[in-house]
Write a protein that holds these residues in place. Sequence first.
Motif, short mmCIF file in Angstrom:
data_model
loop_
_atom_site.label_atom_id
_atom_site.label_comp_id
_atom_site.label_asym_id
_atom_site.label_seq_id
_atom_site.Cartn_x
_atom_site.Cartn_y
_atom_site.Cartn_z
N TRP A 256 -6.26 -31.60 -77.69
CA TRP A 256 -6.69 -30.54 -76.78
C TRP A 256 -7.84 -31.08 -75.92
CZ3 TRP A 256 -3.63 -26.55 -76.40
CH2 TRP A 256 -2.98 -26.00 -77.51
N THR A 257 -7.81 -30.80 -74.65
CA THR A 257 -8.94 -31.19 -73.81
C THR A 257 -10.10 -30.21 -74.03
OG1 THR A 257 -8.28 -29.82 -71.93
CG2 THR A 257 -7.31 -32.03 -72.07
N GLU A 258 -11.28 -30.62 -73.62
CA GLU A 258 -12.44 -29.72 -73.75
C GLU A 258 -12.23 -28.44 -72.95
OE1 GLU A 258 -16.21 -31.48 -73.00
OE2 GLU A 258 -15.91 -33.16 -74.38
N ALA A 259 -11.61 -28.57 -71.79
CA ALA A 259 -11.35 -27.38 -70.97
C ALA A 259 -10.37 -26.44 -71.67
CB ALA A 259 -10.80 -27.80 -69.60
N GLU A 260 -9.35 -27.01 -72.31
CA GLU A 260 -8.39 -26.17 -73.03
C GLU A 260 -9.05 -25.48 -74.22
OE1 GLU A 260 -4.08 -28.38 -72.36
OE2 GLU A 260 -5.53 -29.26 -73.76
N GLN A 261 -9.90 -26.21 -74.91
CA GLN A 261 -10.58 -25.62 -76.07
C GLN A 261 -11.49 -24.48 -75.64
OE1 GLN A 261 -12.38 -29.03 -77.93
NE2 GLN A 261 -10.56 -29.51 -79.12
N ALA A 262 -12.16 -24.65 -74.53
CA ALA A 262 -13.02 -23.58 -74.02
C ALA A 262 -12.18 -22.36 -73.63
CB ALA A 262 -13.82 -24.08 -72.82
N GLN A 263 -11.04 -22.60 -73.02
CA GLN A 263 -10.16 -21.51 -72.61
C GLN A 263 -9.59 -20.79 -73.83
OE1 GLN A 263 -9.56 -20.12 -69.87
NE2 GLN A 263 -7.63 -19.00 -70.12
N ILE A 264 -9.22 -21.56 -74.84
CA ILE A 264 -8.68 -20.96 -76.07
C ILE A 264 -9.72 -20.05 -76.72
CG2 ILE A 264 -7.99 -21.49 -78.46
CD1 ILE A 264 -6.63 -24.05 -77.19
N ARG A 265 -10.95 -20.53 -76.82
CA ARG A 265 -12.00 -19.72 -77.43
C ARG A 265 -12.26 -18.44 -76.63
NH1 ARG A 265 -14.53 -24.95 -78.61
NH2 ARG A 265 -14.48 -25.25 -80.87
#
Length: 535
Positions: free
Chosen positions: A222-231
Amino acid sequence: MHPEQGSPFDVIIIGAGFAGLYGVHQAAKAGLSVLGLEAGADVGGTWFWNRYPGARCDVESVDYSYSFDEELQQSWTWTERFAAQPEILAYINHVAERFDLKRHYRFGQRVVAAHFDDDAAHWTLRTDTGAEFRSQFVVFATGCLSAPVKPNLPGIESFAGEEYFTAQWPAQGVSFEGKRVGVIGTGSSGIQVSPIIARAARSLTVFQRSANFSVPVPNRPWTEAEQAQIRATYRERREKSYYAGAATPHASLTTKALELSPQERVSAMEDRWNGGGVLFNKVFPDQNSDLAANELVREFAVAKIRAKIDDQSVADDLIPNDHPIGTKRICTDSGYYEMYNRDNVSLVNLRREPIEEVTATGIRTADRFIELDTLVYATGFDAMTGALLRIDLHGARDARLSDTWADGPITYLGFGIPGFPNMFSINSVGTPSVMANMVLHSEQQLDWVLALVQHCRANGIRKAEARADAAVKWTDHLLEVAEGTLFVRANSWYMGANIEGKKRIFMPYIGGFGNYRRYCDEERDNGYPNFELSR
């Protein structure tokens, strides 16, 4: 709270996987005296035992996780889109430690017998160590794929080399370097482990009884941007899953396959193929009920598989021709089909070339003798019912589960079995089980069971037993829904077809997790009318 061994617990929960741990946490939180029993040496359930190289979940990691605690959800970071066994096991241990759950468990205790005392209205459980424990209620969170099966092959006990089960893999790992290895079985574990073995082994021979469809898993970090979006959107993602068909945010298209243009169909299938794994089983809303729609999906997959394999005679053996695609669980792989292009890998089609005997040094088929240093059994499980039926289970009025289920398993909502008061089975026959996201499913089921337990205790109810007529009606509904699909056309483990002598019956509820949850909600909200509640 832990009473002394001689005093009954309020509830005993068997199993320390996702379901068992959640149940123990919620029971303790509710103030119940709870004991967890686990055959293994630690928590993890299927992810404790299935440590074979390549073991990976086919549900996205961010969905295959607990939803009950927002802080847990926000603080844990999944590194990959589809988590591998070590990361899942690390997550389970993190949860157990975060909520101090291991203190409630006795590990190394395999339950071998459970008997109900009608007069005292409690269960006595005996383990393989000889220990006995009593409780008013017992919950079997023993898993639906947890009773491994060793093939019944002539001479199998005579093999003098190394033997391993994918379902009981050594924690210290295994070296295949320079060895002649045979893998028996081409289900999920065989398909995942074989490419890794092939890279190290001197030779790999895969023994295939039944070909399975497998879709490549497009795993990545997961990219950092994806992880932020998921959270940021986790609550919305969960809300979308709570009453969804498979308890994930992913659904099929709303338009039937034959109502789309050829170009639209191909585009949709390409998208889901690239999405990976079991998502390919949800391209069109009718692909599992309409043979013409299913055939379109099957032809697409066959073309994809053939393109990966150099020798088309090998491809002929690897492509299933005995069931509609998806009616056996679609596997996920990382280079499985490409593996057969290696010079050190060969395939034995057991339908054409059956095993005649296993010897001390290898396997003799109808056509040849194959020398082996190591055998890996990826031979699957006695699914859904095996874990319970391997226990000596006696209910009320001396009912025996082996007799009750002699003509096929019968349950009410999967939780309750007539003749077995105060006993509940999680992710069992009659639930969506393996057809849905098991973690969210486990939360839903344990919440329901513990609500009934608390209802009983608050109202002086000593026994809660599923009514026989309700169980017959639910099981009839289960089968009626299955008959409306193509799943009943496959000799799958969903049907018990991998176990000789097992009654052929479609065991999971295939009407969708959301629909199942609504039935459960209705039963609870109406005061459990389909249970005999005795004071």
